[in-house]
Design a protein around this motif. Structure first.
Motif, short mmCIF file in Angstrom:
data_model
loop_
_atom_site.label_atom_id
_atom_site.label_comp_id
_atom_site.label_asym_id
_atom_site.label_seq_id
_atom_site.Cartn_x
_atom_site.Cartn_y
_atom_site.Cartn_z
N GLU A 1 5.81 5.03 -15.24
CA GLU A 1 6.63 4.04 -16.22
C GLU A 1 6.39 2.85 -15.53
O GLU A 1 6.17 1.43 -15.88
N GLN A 2 6.12 2.84 -13.94
CA GLN A 2 6.68 2.32 -13.10
C GLN A 2 6.69 2.58 -12.03
O GLN A 2 6.63 3.89 -11.34
N ASN A 3 6.12 1.83 -10.85
CA ASN A 3 6.58 2.80 -9.20
C ASN A 3 7.58 2.83 -8.37
O ASN A 3 7.94 2.70 -7.75
N ASN A 4 8.27 4.48 -8.49
CA ASN A 4 9.65 3.87 -8.65
C ASN A 4 10.14 5.44 -8.38
O ASN A 4 10.61 6.09 -7.66
N TRP A 5 8.99 6.75 -7.68
CA TRP A 5 8.96 7.16 -6.39
C TRP A 5 8.86 7.02 -5.14
O TRP A 5 7.70 6.09 -4.96
N SER A 6 9.79 7.34 -4.15
CA SER A 6 10.01 6.40 -2.85
C SER A 6 8.69 7.75 -2.42
O SER A 6 8.10 9.16 -2.89
N TRP B 1 0.93 -1.24 0.42
CA TRP B 1 -0.49 0.04 -0.02
C TRP B 1 0.44 1.16 -0.08
O TRP B 1 0.79 2.06 -0.27
N GLN B 2 1.85 0.81 0.69
CA GLN B 2 3.15 2.23 0.64
C GLN B 2 3.26 2.60 -0.83
O GLN B 2 4.13 3.77 -0.87
N GLN B 3 3.27 1.72 -1.64
CA GLN B 3 4.14 1.89 -2.92
C GLN B 3 3.40 1.62 -3.85
O GLN B 3 3.53 2.34 -4.69
#
Length: 278
Positions: free
Chosen positions: A241-246, A75-77
């Motif tokens: 594009e992908q889940n790449n933001w922290s 969930w946090q990602q």
């Protein structure tokens, strides 16, 4: 490869979030209409905060958390959570600081007679000694409902922008960049105008209004659009594009957008002055 002219992100998790928040839009409009037409906006501190919390939290946080619990993405990602986090940070700064500019530059007014709690900047904006009497104070519930408002705007805008931008994928580099600038500017201006036009209704006018609505729609929309010129393309990039933001990047990006928006609002006030008489 996705064909030109597509609506949703190539990231499946973000695409799910976009579809979910688009499905929330009818609920959002129905809830706002109910609050306005029943007169329930006139409530004391507790119910003012509660009704605005209900507009946002159950639909935008709890429901996607339940629906995506088995998605395979923590969930946090997840995009839905990062968008909520981003908007919570962005809205805090916008409401605490930027609303003061809307009072003095655009002629925005808030009147909630049964509310006695307020939270906004002391040094930015109107004189604190007269601000309440002039309807230039911000009740805490406005922080909560604005998150829902901005989730709706940004979701619809990003989907629309992607659809148009994807149709330019075969263009040359310079033309594609110019087209993107036009897409962002036009979308920002439309949503800034549309919020004022559709939200400031006869039902809402007892609580939220502009002292010169016609001038606000004509010229104030350009001022308001400076928010979205910065935030729309930024949210477009969020996990595109992908889940790449922290989570830390999400917070920092929202802070940066808030600061840039504040600078643009202040430069307008410095160079051009008020859109309407304060």
């Amino acid at each position: 490869m996705t064909a030109p002219g597509y609506w949703f992100s190539r990231n499946p998790d973000k695409a799910w979030g976009e579809k979910f928040f688009l499905a929330y839009i009818p609920v959002f409009f129905a809830y706002n209409a109910l609050m306005q037409q029943t007169g329930w906006l006139d409530a004391g501190n507790f119910w003012h905060i509660t009704q605005n919390l209900i507009m946002w939290f159950p639909f935008c946080v709890i429901l996607p958390w339940v629906l995506r619990r088995n998605s395979g993405v923590p969930w946090q990602q997840s995009y839905w959570f990062k968008l909520n986090l981003y908007m919570a940070v962005f809205i805090f700064f916008c409401t605490y600081f930027h609303t003061e500019y809307f009072f003095d530059v655009l002629g925005l007014r808030y009147r909630f007679n049964d509310v006695s709690l307020y939270f906004d900047s002391v040094l930015v904006g109107p004189d604190e000694a007269t601000a309440l009497a002039q309807h230039k104070k911000v009740p805490p519930g406005m922080y909560l409902n604005s998150i829902a408002f901005f989730i709706v705007y940004h979701t619809a805008a990003v989907v629309l922008m992607r659809r148009i931008r994807s149709m330019t994928e075969g263009w040359g580099g310079a033309m594609k960049r110019i087209a993107w600038v036009v897409i962002v500017a036009a979308t920002a201006l439309f949503f800034a105008w549309a919020e004022t036009y559709f939200y400031i209704t006869d039902d809402a006018a007892a609580n939220v209004w502009y002292v010169d609505l016609e001038r606000m729609l004509k010229w104030g929309s350009i001022y308001y659009a400076m928010y979205f010129i910065v935030s729309f393309p930024n949210v477009f990039r969020l996990d595109e594009e992908q889940n790449n933001w922290s989570l830390s990047r999400t917070v920092l990006e929202a802070c940066a957008v808030s600061a840039i928006s504040l600078l643009l609002l202040d430069l307008w006030a410095l160079i051009l002055g008020p859109v309407v008489a304060a």
